[in-house]
Design a protein around this motif. Structure first.
Motif, PDB file in Angstrom:
ATOM      1  N   GLU A 225      42.885  29.819  14.816  1.00 13.31           N
ATOM      2  CA  GLU A 225      44.004  30.748  14.629  1.00 13.31           C
ATOM      3  C   GLU A 225      43.479  32.186  14.608  1.00 13.31           C
ATOM      4  N   MET A 226      42.323  32.381  13.958  1.00 12.87           N
ATOM      5  CA  MET A 226      41.717  33.715  13.909  1.00 12.87           C
ATOM      6  C   MET A 226      41.126  34.109  15.260  1.00 12.87           C
ATOM      7  N   VAL A 227      40.465  33.159  15.919  1.00 18.76           N
ATOM      8  CA  VAL A 227      39.853  33.443  17.220  1.00 18.76           C
ATOM      9  C   VAL A 227      40.924  33.789  18.250  1.00 18.76           C
ATOM     10  N   CYS A 228      42.016  33.034  18.222  1.00 17.76           N
ATOM     11  CA  CYS A 228      43.075  33.189  19.228  1.00 17.76           C
ATOM     12  C   CYS A 228      43.715  34.588  19.176  1.00 17.76           C
ATOM     13  N   LYS A 229      43.785  35.154  18.004  1.00 17.46           N
ATOM     14  CA  LYS A 229      44.355  36.502  17.878  1.00 17.46           C
ATOM     15  C   LYS A 229      43.503  37.536  18.597  1.00 17.46           C
ATOM     16  N   ARG A 230      42.204  37.321  18.611  1.00 13.30           N
ATOM     17  CA  ARG A 230      41.284  38.266  19.259  1.00 13.30           C
ATOM     18  C   ARG A 230      41.032  37.911  20.722  1.00 13.30           C
ATOM     19  N   HIS A 231      41.130  36.605  21.037  1.00  9.77           N
ATOM     20  CA  HIS A 231      40.801  36.156  22.394  1.00  9.77           C
ATOM     21  C   HIS A 231      41.816  35.107  22.863  1.00  9.77           C
ATOM     22  N   PRO A 232      43.054  35.524  23.116  1.00 12.61           N
ATOM     23  CA  PRO A 232      44.113  34.581  23.496  1.00 12.61           C
ATOM     24  C   PRO A 232      43.894  33.919  24.849  1.00 12.61           C
ATOM     25  N   ASP A 233      42.955  34.415  25.637  1.00 12.42           N
ATOM     26  CA  ASP A 233      42.693  33.827  26.955  1.00 12.42           C
ATOM     27  C   ASP A 233      41.685  32.678  26.898  1.00 12.42           C
ATOM     28  N   TRP A 234      41.132  32.377  25.723  1.00  7.84           N
ATOM     29  CA  TRP A 234      40.201  31.259  25.560  1.00  7.84           C
ATOM     30  C   TRP A 234      40.951  30.033  25.043  1.00  7.84           C
ATOM     31  N   THR A 235      40.409  28.850  25.354  1.00  7.03           N
ATOM     32  CA  THR A 235      40.994  27.600  24.854  1.00  7.03           C
ATOM     33  C   THR A 235      39.921  26.751  24.190  1.00  7.03           C
ATOM     34  N   VAL A 236      40.354  25.876  23.297  1.00  5.12           N
ATOM     35  CA  VAL A 236      39.462  24.877  22.717  1.00  5.12           C
ATOM     36  C   VAL A 236      39.977  23.503  23.144  1.00  5.12           C
ATOM     37  N   ASN A 237      39.083  22.685  23.639  1.00  2.00           N
ATOM     38  CA  ASN A 237      39.413  21.334  24.085  1.00  2.00           C
ATOM     39  C   ASN A 237      38.749  20.324  23.168  1.00  2.00           C
ATOM     40  N   VAL A 238      39.563  19.479  22.547  1.00  2.37           N
ATOM     41  CA  VAL A 238      39.079  18.448  21.628  1.00  2.37           C
ATOM     42  C   VAL A 238      39.229  17.092  22.304  1.00  2.37           C
ATOM     43  N   TYR A 239      38.154  16.294  22.317  1.00  2.00           N
ATOM     44  CA  TYR A 239      38.197  14.950  22.881  1.00  2.00           C
ATOM     45  C   TYR A 239      37.980  13.938  21.759  1.00  2.00           C
ATOM     46  N   GLY A 240      39.050  13.208  21.442  1.00  7.13           N
ATOM     47  CA  GLY A 240      38.960  12.223  20.375  1.00  7.13           C
ATOM     48  C   GLY A 240      40.318  11.668  20.028  1.00  7.13           C
ATOM     49  N   GLU A 241      40.328  10.617  19.243  1.00  9.58           N
ATOM     50  CA  GLU A 241      41.562  10.035  18.732  1.00  9.58           C
ATOM     51  C   GLU A 241      41.286   9.482  17.345  1.00  9.58           C
ATOM     52  N   HIS A 264      42.689  15.901  23.725  1.00 10.02           N
ATOM     53  CA  HIS A 264      42.640  14.961  24.839  1.00 10.02           C
ATOM     54  C   HIS A 264      42.132  13.605  24.345  1.00 10.02           C
ATOM     55  N   LYS A 265      42.450  12.563  25.082  1.00 12.74           N
ATOM     56  CA  LYS A 265      41.912  11.234  24.798  1.00 12.74           C
ATOM     57  C   LYS A 265      40.399  11.246  25.020  1.00 12.74           C
ATOM     58  N   PRO A 266      39.663  10.347  24.339  1.00 13.03           N
ATOM     59  CA  PRO A 266      38.219  10.267  24.579  1.00 13.03           C
ATOM     60  C   PRO A 266      37.928   9.972  26.053  1.00 13.03           C
ATOM     61  N   THR A 267      36.796  10.449  26.515  1.00 11.55           N
ATOM     62  CA  THR A 267      36.392  10.216  27.898  1.00 11.55           C
ATOM     63  C   THR A 267      34.973   9.671  27.938  1.00 11.55           C
ATOM     64  N   LYS A 268      34.725   8.776  28.886  1.00 13.55           N
ATOM     65  CA  LYS A 268      33.377   8.256  29.066  1.00 13.55           C
ATOM     66  C   LYS A 268      32.515   9.215  29.878  1.00 13.55           C
ATOM     67  N   ASN A 269      33.130  10.208  30.493  1.00  6.20           N
ATOM     68  CA  ASN A 269      32.393  11.208  31.276  1.00  6.20           C
ATOM     69  C   ASN A 269      32.259  12.507  30.494  1.00  6.20           C
ATOM     70  N   ILE A 270      31.824  12.384  29.245  1.00  8.98           N
ATOM     71  CA  ILE A 270      31.798  13.539  28.368  1.00  8.98           C
ATOM     72  C   ILE A 270      30.787  14.588  28.835  1.00  8.98           C
ATOM     73  N   MET A 271      29.740  14.169  29.546  1.00  9.55           N
ATOM     74  CA  MET A 271      28.753  15.144  30.018  1.00  9.55           C
ATOM     75  C   MET A 271      29.404  16.218  30.894  1.00  9.55           C
ATOM     76  N   GLU A 272      30.375  15.814  31.707  1.00 12.29           N
ATOM     77  CA  GLU A 272      31.084  16.774  32.549  1.00 12.29           C
ATOM     78  C   GLU A 272      31.801  17.818  31.708  1.00 12.29           C
ATOM     79  N   LYS A 273      32.343  17.394  30.582  1.00 10.15           N
ATOM     80  CA  LYS A 273      33.074  18.320  29.709  1.00 10.15           C
ATOM     81  C   LYS A 273      32.132  19.316  29.044  1.00 10.15           C
TER      82      LYS A 273
END
Length: 383
Positions: A225-241, A264-273
């Protein structure tokens, strides 16, 4: 050597499953006879590919079935299943006669050391003692639950004391088991070390792991929430359930972060991420080691992590290949994420340093520690 791993099931796209699979594959491909004995595989394919030289032996007792019933029925079903489990595992080990039997301190610890199959029995823990088997959650509830947790902690320590050795992932955790049995520290090894590295150019932050209490994702949401205020063009991607997913999605929506905090759902190709990301962040309450950190660093990604118990401080060289911040301090987490976002040259330099520093966790180096331990324990057992 003939080495058997006793494990619940290889059905989770997560750290322990990957580590056990990688170790079994390495040992089998290097001339040892290896099997993984599961209790609740129930016909499902392993999450990660097993070498054809590794035997997967399924006892297939569906312990999850007990959770469909009330607490009295659960206790009865658990008792019946445990008797069945003990008979099946005892019969298997007496027939197979492995040299080494490995346990991850699961249900089998209630009887494993009483099985007279001639094997050397060694434990390995993938989580710090304080948080083993989620006893800490019972303790937090207080009252009778705290007494129950203490009972099971004592029971676990008594069972562990009968093992030939216990392998831990960090020196801090090893210290907590001292005096109970012989302890050794062997870290996890790198599951991959790609020739390519992240360019650290994408405006993407990565988090990987189960959506549960341990991983502390609510702190990450607060930080973002704090990061987004300063850098709204960045995203965080979470892989897990996991069980915390609904609560986390509600928290993300409440703070208006749906467009930049993505689950996002877990992925077996996590190295790509990892390779597509520029910063890795870990907001865990606790870890056994922090496998995701060494994976990210192997891909040339600098990390920001809470200095939680245990693991991150052993892996990250603060200020050199990443940052350690105060435990559960969301603002400090946000500040270091912003620092890396705002300092591109430093971010890329840290990523290059991370890839170089993490070579110390090479598979060959770590697996030699395992085979040396196995050989030493077999010699000691023979007397």
């Amino acid at each position: 050597m003939k080495i058997f791993y006793v494990y619940y099931s290889l059905t989770t796209v997560g750290g322990a499953d990957r580590v056990i699979t990688e170790k079994a594959n390495y040992l089998a491909e290097n001339g040892h006879e290896v099997a993984i004995v599961t209790t609740s595989q129930n016909g499902r394919e392993p999450s990660f590919p097993l070498s054809p030289r590794v035997r997967l032996i399924n006892i297939d007792i569906d312990f999850d079935r007990q959770y469909r019933y009330n607490i009295i029925m659960r206790a009865c079903i658990y008792f019946v299943y445990m008797r069945r489990y003990k008979r099946a595992l005892t019969r298997l080990l007496r027939i197979e006669k492995p040299d080494i039997v490995m346990t991850t301190l699961g249900r089998d610890m209630e009887f494993l050391t009483s099985i007279d199959d001639g094997s050397v029995k060694i434990g390995e823990s993938h989580v710090a003692k304080e948080y083993s088997r989620n006893f800490h959650l019972l303790e937090q509830r207080g009252g009778i639950y705290k007494l129950v947790a203490r009972h099971y902690r004592r029971k676990q320590e008594k069972a562990v004391s009968k093992l030939a050795a216990l392998v831990l992932l960090t020196e801090h955790d090893a210290d907590s088991w001292k005096g109970i049995t012989d302890t050794y520290v062997i870290p996890n090894s790198l599951p991959f070390y790609p020739e390519l590295s992240s360019g650290c150019d994408n405006k993407s932050v990565l988090c990987v792991g189960r959506l549960n209490e341990q991983k502390g994702y609510e702190y990450m949401v607060e930080a973002w929430e704090m990061v987004c205020k300063r850098h709204p063009d960045w995203t965080v991607n979470v892989y897990g359930e996991g069980e915390e997913e609904c609560r986390l999605r509600e928290m993300i929506a409440r703070k208006g972060l749906e467009k930049s905090f993505l689950i996002h759902k877990p992925t077996k190709n996590i190295m790509e991420k990892y390779l597509e990301s520029s910063i890795y962040v870990m907001s865990s309450r606790f870890e056994g080691f922090g496998m995701v950190l060494i994976e990210a660093m192997a891909c040339g990604v600098p990390c920001v992590s809470f200095d939680c118990p245990y693991g991150p401080a052993d892996i990250i060289s603060d200020g050199e290949d990443g940052f350690l911040v105060g435990y559960k301090n969301s603002k400090a987490l946000a500040d270091k994420i912003c620092f890396l976002i705002e300092n591109e040259d430093t971010r890329k330099q840290m990523g290059r340093k991370a890839k170089d520093n993490i070579r110390r966790y090479s598979r060959e180096r770590v697996m030699k520690m395992w085979t040396d331990l196995f050989e030493a324990e077999l010699l000691r057992a023979k007397g």
